[in-house]
Write a protein that holds these residues in place. Structure first.
Motif, mmCIF file in Angstrom:
data_model
loop_
_atom_site.group_PDB
_atom_site.id
_atom_site.type_symbol
_atom_site.label_atom_id
_atom_site.label_comp_id
_atom_site.label_asym_id
_atom_site.label_seq_id
_atom_site.Cartn_x
_atom_site.Cartn_y
_atom_site.Cartn_z
ATOM 1 N N ILE A 15 88.199 45.638 17.148
ATOM 2 C CA ILE A 15 88.487 45.489 15.711
ATOM 3 C C ILE A 15 89.941 45.871 15.434
ATOM 4 O O ILE A 15 90.655 45.171 14.702
ATOM 5 C CB ILE A 15 87.514 46.342 14.863
ATOM 6 N N ALA A 16 90.394 46.967 16.047
ATOM 7 C CA ALA A 16 91.780 47.413 15.835
ATOM 8 C C ALA A 16 92.758 46.344 16.321
ATOM 9 O O ALA A 16 93.789 46.086 15.680
ATOM 10 C CB ALA A 16 92.022 48.742 16.542
ATOM 11 N N GLN A 17 92.417 45.694 17.434
ATOM 12 C CA GLN A 17 93.297 44.618 17.953
ATOM 13 C C GLN A 17 93.254 43.395 17.049
ATOM 14 O O GLN A 17 94.280 42.771 16.761
ATOM 15 C CB GLN A 17 92.869 44.222 19.368
ATOM 16 N N LEU A 222 97.827 52.595 13.475
ATOM 17 C CA LEU A 222 98.818 53.475 12.838
ATOM 18 C C LEU A 222 99.544 52.686 11.749
ATOM 19 O O LEU A 222 99.982 51.555 11.985
ATOM 20 C CB LEU A 222 99.833 53.966 13.874
ATOM 21 N N LYS A 223 99.659 53.303 10.573
ATOM 22 C CA LYS A 223 100.387 52.647 9.470
ATOM 23 C C LYS A 223 101.543 53.544 9.054
ATOM 24 O O LYS A 223 101.398 54.410 8.196
ATOM 25 C CB LYS A 223 99.433 52.396 8.304
ATOM 26 N N GLY A 259 97.455 49.399 17.698
ATOM 27 C CA GLY A 259 98.417 48.571 16.977
ATOM 28 C C GLY A 259 99.064 49.356 15.865
ATOM 29 O O GLY A 259 98.528 50.371 15.410
ATOM 30 N N ILE A 260 100.231 48.858 15.444
ATOM 31 C CA ILE A 260 100.997 49.503 14.381
ATOM 32 C C ILE A 260 101.186 48.489 13.262
ATOM 33 O O ILE A 260 101.635 47.365 13.504
ATOM 34 C CB ILE A 260 102.358 49.992 14.920
#
Ligand code: 13P
Length: 334
Positions: A15-17, A222-223, A259-260
């Protein structure tokens, strides 16, 4: 009773990807009721639950949004509202190919004894709320810590890092990908070096806390802010912004992070897209980079709409143009 759905770590990582790759980014449409109401009033729209709903429906239903947008962050009010056709927002988002996310922090308050520094609240009862959001379809969540270069201290960074780590661990326990957002504000007239120092302090405290809490870094997004001078200081070339940002991230962010996705922080759309384009051109990066912009994507659309139904298509067109430009920046390869 808290029912937990344990998702294998690989599912969180997927999901993060999905949120941060393929040239797609995250649309931040999670302004609090107070903030959204004041933005509506500034455009001459009388603020109400239905005006906020109509505006968020305009964003989500822009035709082809999922070409550029992987996920949409909603606030609690919108998450519980329905589109005009009766579908709940999180259900409609999934049907439109956009993962629904939920802002779960309760905003900031002063950190006593730390002269202007802020702490983000919202941990009490969070497990129960996450279980309910997961049941209603949330794929991911967001928690924002806020730092000012003039007031950030090692303690305020550690305290906010601790809160972000507790939030992130709880999210993962409930099969929800946490967006971890430590924002160093760009208000003020500070220089690039001051932003770099504050961002380094915040990010290193956050990652120390995440690792201590046992958070799986392959299942977070990460945001962060771009490292920039204050909005009242002189402009710096986007390539220099990207180089300064990359240097700080490289020192503070472990390679495993999925991911960022950058926030826009009040920078104009074209500039923040230029920062992202220059950063994505750095090809030795260990993590995918993309956008999770709020204002840089939506401000022009809100202005174009102004509460007038006949302007919905024009407003959606403006939104999609900004999303396309941000996506092109995220995919840019030198
Ligand atoms: P901006 O891009 O407008 O800074 O908003 C992103 C966000 O989600 C701030 O919490």
């Amino acid at each position: 009773l808290v029912i937990m759905t344990t998702l294998p770590a690989t599912a969180l990582a997927e999901i993060a990807q999905q949120l941060t790759t393929g040239g797609r980014g995250i649309l931040a449409a999670d302004e609090s009721i107070t903030t959204m109401s004041s933005r509506l009033e500034q455009e001459g729209v009388r603020a109400s639950a239905s005006a906020r709903r109509d505006y968020r429906e305009l964003l989500l239903t822009a035709d082809g949004l999922s070409t550029w947008i992987s996920g949409i962050i909603l606030c609690d009010e919108t998450f519980g509202q329905d589109l005009a056709d009766g579908r709940a927002f999180p259900i409609a988002a999934r049907e439109l190919g956009v993962l629904p996310g939920i802002k779960v922090d309760a905003g900031t308050t002063a950190l006593p004894g730390h002269d202007g520094a802020l702490i983000t609240e919202g941990l009490d009862g969070l497990a129960v709320r996450l279980a309910s959001y997961a049941d209603r379809g949330a794929a991911f969540a967001k928690w924002r810590a806020v730092f000012d270069v003039r007031t950030v201290t090692p303690y305020s960074a550690a305290a906010n890092g601790h809160a972000l780590a507790r939030y992130a661990a709880l999210c993962q326990q409930h099969a929800i990908v946490p967006i971890v957002e430590p924002e160093v504000l760009c208000t003020g007239d500070h220089d690039l070096a001051a932003s770099a120092t504050a961002t380094r302090l915040a990010l290193s405290a956050v990652f120390t806390a995440l690792v201590d809490a046992g958070v799986d870094l392959t299942g977070i997004v990460l945001k962060p802010n771009f490292v920039t001078p204050g909005l009242d200081a002189g402009d710096v070339a986007p390539a220099d912004i990207a180089a300064a940002t990359y240097a700080v991230l490289r020192e503070s962010v472990p390679d495993e992070v999925a991911g960022i996705a950058f926030l826009s922080g009040g920078h104009p759309t074209a500039r923040v897209c230029a920062f992202l384009r220059e950063l994505s051109a750095i090809d030795e990066r260990p993590w995918p980079v993309t956008f999770s912009f709020g204002r840089a994507l939506v401000s022009a659309a809100l202005h174009t709409w102004g509460g007038t139904t006949s302007e919905v298509p024009a407003a959606q067109h403006v939104l999609l143009q900004n999303c396309r430009n941000a996506s092109a920046a995220a995919e840019y390869a030198a």
